[in-house]
Design an enzyme around this catalytic site. Structure first.
Site, PDB file in Angstrom:
ATOM      1  N   LYS A   1     -17.664   3.685 -16.500  1.00  0.00           N
ATOM      2  CA  LYS A   1     -16.666   2.618 -16.338  1.00  0.00           C
ATOM      3  C   LYS A   1     -17.008   1.724 -15.144  1.00  0.00           C
ATOM      4  O   LYS A   1     -17.506   2.215 -14.143  1.00  0.00           O
ATOM      5  CB  LYS A   1     -15.314   3.303 -16.103  1.00  0.00           C
ATOM      6  CG  LYS A   1     -14.121   2.417 -16.125  1.00  0.00           C
ATOM      7  CD  LYS A   1     -12.895   3.159 -15.652  1.00  0.00           C
ATOM      8  CE  LYS A   1     -12.938   3.361 -14.160  1.00  0.00           C
ATOM      9  NZ  LYS A   1     -11.765   3.959 -13.564  1.00  0.00           N
TER      10      LYS A   1
ATOM     11  N   LYS B   1     -14.291   0.168  -8.755  1.00  0.00           N
ATOM     12  CA  LYS B   1     -14.342  -0.680  -7.563  1.00  0.00           C
ATOM     13  C   LYS B   1     -15.431  -0.242  -6.585  1.00  0.00           C
ATOM     14  O   LYS B   1     -15.553  -0.798  -5.524  1.00  0.00           O
ATOM     15  CB  LYS B   1     -12.975  -0.654  -6.861  1.00  0.00           C
ATOM     16  CG  LYS B   1     -11.837  -1.282  -7.687  1.00  0.00           C
ATOM     17  CD  LYS B   1     -10.526  -1.255  -6.910  1.00  0.00           C
ATOM     18  CE  LYS B   1      -9.332  -1.608  -7.774  1.00  0.00           C
ATOM     19  NZ  LYS B   1      -8.322  -0.550  -7.807  1.00  0.00           N
TER      20      LYS B   1
ATOM     21  N   LYS C   1     -12.342  12.238  -8.925  1.00  0.00           N
ATOM     22  CA  LYS C   1     -12.342  11.879  -7.497  1.00  0.00           C
ATOM     23  C   LYS C   1     -12.512  13.102  -6.597  1.00  0.00           C
ATOM     24  O   LYS C   1     -13.059  12.980  -5.512  1.00  0.00           O
ATOM     25  CB  LYS C   1     -11.037  11.150  -7.137  1.00  0.00           C
ATOM     26  CG  LYS C   1     -10.855   9.871  -7.924  1.00  0.00           C
ATOM     27  CD  LYS C   1     -10.507   8.688  -7.062  1.00  0.00           C
ATOM     28  CE  LYS C   1     -11.007   7.400  -7.691  1.00  0.00           C
ATOM     29  NZ  LYS C   1     -10.009   6.484  -8.120  1.00  0.00           N
TER      30      LYS C   1
HETATM   31  P1  TYM Z   1      -6.424   0.769 -10.594  1.00  0.00           P
HETATM   32  O1  TYM Z   1      -6.150   0.047  -9.331  1.00  0.00           O
HETATM   33  O2  TYM Z   1      -7.509   1.775 -10.603  1.00  0.00           O
HETATM   34  O3  TYM Z   1      -6.730  -0.255 -11.729  1.00  0.00           O
HETATM   35  C1  TYM Z   1      -5.866  -1.338 -11.981  1.00  0.00           C
HETATM   36  C2  TYM Z   1      -5.818  -1.652 -13.471  1.00  0.00           C
HETATM   37  O4  TYM Z   1      -7.114  -2.054 -13.915  1.00  0.00           O
HETATM   38  C3  TYM Z   1      -7.495  -1.249 -15.026  1.00  0.00           C
HETATM   39  N1  TYM Z   1      -8.954  -1.063 -14.989  1.00  0.00           N
HETATM   40  C4  TYM Z   1      -9.786  -1.393 -15.977  1.00  0.00           C
HETATM   41  N2  TYM Z   1      -9.572  -1.940 -17.188  1.00  0.00           N
HETATM   42  C5  TYM Z   1     -10.648  -2.150 -17.973  1.00  0.00           C
HETATM   43  N3  TYM Z   1     -11.918  -1.821 -17.609  1.00  0.00           N
HETATM   44  C6  TYM Z   1     -12.178  -1.261 -16.403  1.00  0.00           C
HETATM   45  N4  TYM Z   1     -13.421  -0.953 -16.055  1.00  0.00           N
HETATM   46  C7  TYM Z   1     -11.079  -1.028 -15.530  1.00  0.00           C
HETATM   47  N5  TYM Z   1     -10.982  -0.497 -14.283  1.00  0.00           N
HETATM   48  C8  TYM Z   1      -9.671  -0.529 -13.976  1.00  0.00           C
HETATM   49  C9  TYM Z   1      -6.752   0.060 -14.829  1.00  0.00           C
HETATM   50  O5  TYM Z   1      -6.651   0.805 -16.012  1.00  0.00           O
HETATM   51  C10 TYM Z   1      -5.420  -0.428 -14.310  1.00  0.00           C
HETATM   52  O6  TYM Z   1      -4.560  -0.836 -15.360  1.00  0.00           O
HETATM   53  N6  TYM Z   1      -2.863   4.188 -10.779  1.00  0.00           N
HETATM   54  C11 TYM Z   1      -3.091   2.785 -10.989  1.00  0.00           C
HETATM   55  C12 TYM Z   1      -2.140   1.910 -10.212  1.00  0.00           C
HETATM   56  C13 TYM Z   1      -0.712   2.265 -10.435  1.00  0.00           C
HETATM   57  C14 TYM Z   1       0.040   2.014 -11.618  1.00  0.00           C
HETATM   58  C15 TYM Z   1       1.340   2.522 -11.345  1.00  0.00           C
HETATM   59  C16 TYM Z   1      -0.272   1.408 -12.837  1.00  0.00           C
HETATM   60  C17 TYM Z   1       0.092   2.879  -9.547  1.00  0.00           C
HETATM   61  N7  TYM Z   1       1.337   3.031 -10.093  1.00  0.00           N
HETATM   62  C18 TYM Z   1       2.327   2.440 -12.306  1.00  0.00           C
HETATM   63  C19 TYM Z   1       0.745   1.355 -13.793  1.00  0.00           C
HETATM   64  C20 TYM Z   1       2.023   1.861 -13.533  1.00  0.00           C
HETATM   65  C21 TYM Z   1      -4.517   2.475 -10.548  1.00  0.00           C
HETATM   66  O7  TYM Z   1      -5.040   3.112  -9.677  1.00  0.00           O
HETATM   67  O8  TYM Z   1      -5.077   1.426 -11.147  1.00  0.00           O
END
Ligand code: TYM
Length: 327
Positions: free
Chosen positions: A194, A197, A111
């Site tokens: 990957k 969003k 990022k």
């Molecule tokens: P975030 O919002 O980027 O993604 C949310 C969840 O979706 C999964 N994910 C995917 N899985 C499979 N294929 C993909 N292409 C894909 N893109 C996203 C992510 O791995 C995630 O599980 N930092 C985290 C949010 C967070 C969090 C936490 C998670 C904040 N605090 C504590 C667990 C525990 C995040 O930005 O996820």
């Protein structure tokens, strides 16, 4: 019962990757422990976002949690910012994670690589500190995430080890867990990247028009090998579509290969599109019922209350352990 915790950042539109890698898994595991699922709205501020967008994305996310089958009687669903104890704990925990390890995080490197150093927010750098606070504040043992978040959970584990070595057994050791198939769904336009969003062509958004979803799948990048075969290195596009199909139907890669033996990519893509479109249509129908029903506010109010009880107890335990005075 083990505590299970995960969250999603309301930064952009939810993708099929979020659904397969995370949300569907949350639905599956919610009954296996005390489950806490939140909207990581404070994390969404780590990159610029419009206030209205943040607000709408957060509501949308809760509506999709519910539409996918999360039951607010079983899982505690809440907004991160509704439980300020996360932030307070993060201020404490930031002293037990180091600049070197934070700067090695892949997400931070990705990022920040396109940004000028002066423009990189401290919040983006310190992202894993707040995430570690999110995790340990609920005494969470199981952290269901997609592959890209495992590194952050590993860092939270390092922190727990470090903290407990110093102060005794205060924090519970968390562990990341991933779905067997679909922990990293790839972009349809560039299957070596990957699905994230922020790539409208390669992403399938849960709110996309169903016709658009079908079109995106039908024009997904494949290869010239003309064989439905699981080989992520040489056939990343086909392997990605197989992963999507396998995760939504439960069919193994072997079964899919047999089913499409001798058939063209057109037939295969049509089958993937049928399954994805059916799943997302159902999801959208439930989402539409929920989004303006008042249920989202109800669930969030109740969730924040339940979450706060545990969060404040953990925060007190930590404060006491490190010598902060409190009554
Ligand atoms: P975030 O919002 O980027 O993604 C949310 C969840 O979706 C999964 N994910 C995917 N899985 C499979 N294929 C993909 N292409 C894909 N893109 C996203 C992510 O791995 C995630 O599980 N930092 C985290 C949010 C967070 C969090 C936490 C998670 C904040 N605090 C504590 C667990 C525990 C995040 O930005 O996820």
């Amino acid at each position: 019962m083990d505590h299970i915790l995960s969250g999603i950042k309301p930064t952009g539109q939810l993708t099929l990757g979020n659904y397969i890698g995370a949300i569907r898994n949350f639905v599956k595991v919610q009954k296996e422990g005390d489950t806490f699922l939140f909207v990581a709205d404070l994390h969404a501020l780590t990159l610029p976002i419009e206030p209205e967008t943040l607000k709408n994305n957060s509501r949308d996310l809760v509506a999709f949690y519910l539409a996918a089958g999360l039951d607010p009687k079983t899982a505690t669903i809440f907004l991160q910012s509704d439980v300020p104890d996360h932030s307070e704990l993060a201020i404490i925990l930031q002293n037990y994670l180091y600049m070197g390890e934070l700067s090695r995080m892949t997400q931070f490197k990705d990022k920040s690589s396109k940004m000028k150093e002066e423009a990189i927010g401290l919040g983006l750098f310190a992202y894993p500190v707040l995430m570690a606070a999110d995790i340990v504040i609920y005494d969470s043992k199981r952290i269901p995430v997609g592959e890209d978040q495992v590194q952050h959970v590993e860092l939270a584990r390092d922190l727990v080890k470090r903290f407990n070595n110093r102060y005794g057994d205060i924090l519970i050791m968390p562990k990341a867990e991933m779905v067997k198939v679909g922990a990293r769904i790839m972009s349809l336009s560039d299957p070596t990247k990957k699905m994230s969003k922020s790539d409208p062509k390669g992403d399938i958004y849960l709110k996309d028009d169903i016709k658009v979803i079908r079109k995106k799948i039908m024009s997904a990048v494949t290869d010239m090998l003309a064989k439905v075969h699981y080989d992520p290195v040489n056939q990343p596009g086909i392997s990605n579509l197989m992963t999507i199909l396998s995760s939504l139907t439960g069919k193994s890669f072997d079964e899919i290969e047999k089913e499409f033996d001798g058939k063209g990519y057109g037939d295969f893509k049509r089958a993937v599109a049928d399954v994805v479109c059916e799943e997302i249509s159902k999801l959208q129908a439930r989402y539409n019922e929920i989004i303006n029903s008042g249920l989202v506010d109800e669930v969030l109010a109740e969730g924040a209350k339940k979450a706060s009880v545990i969060a404040s107890a953990t925060l007190k335990r930590v404060q006491k352990a490190i010598g902060l005075y409190h009554k």
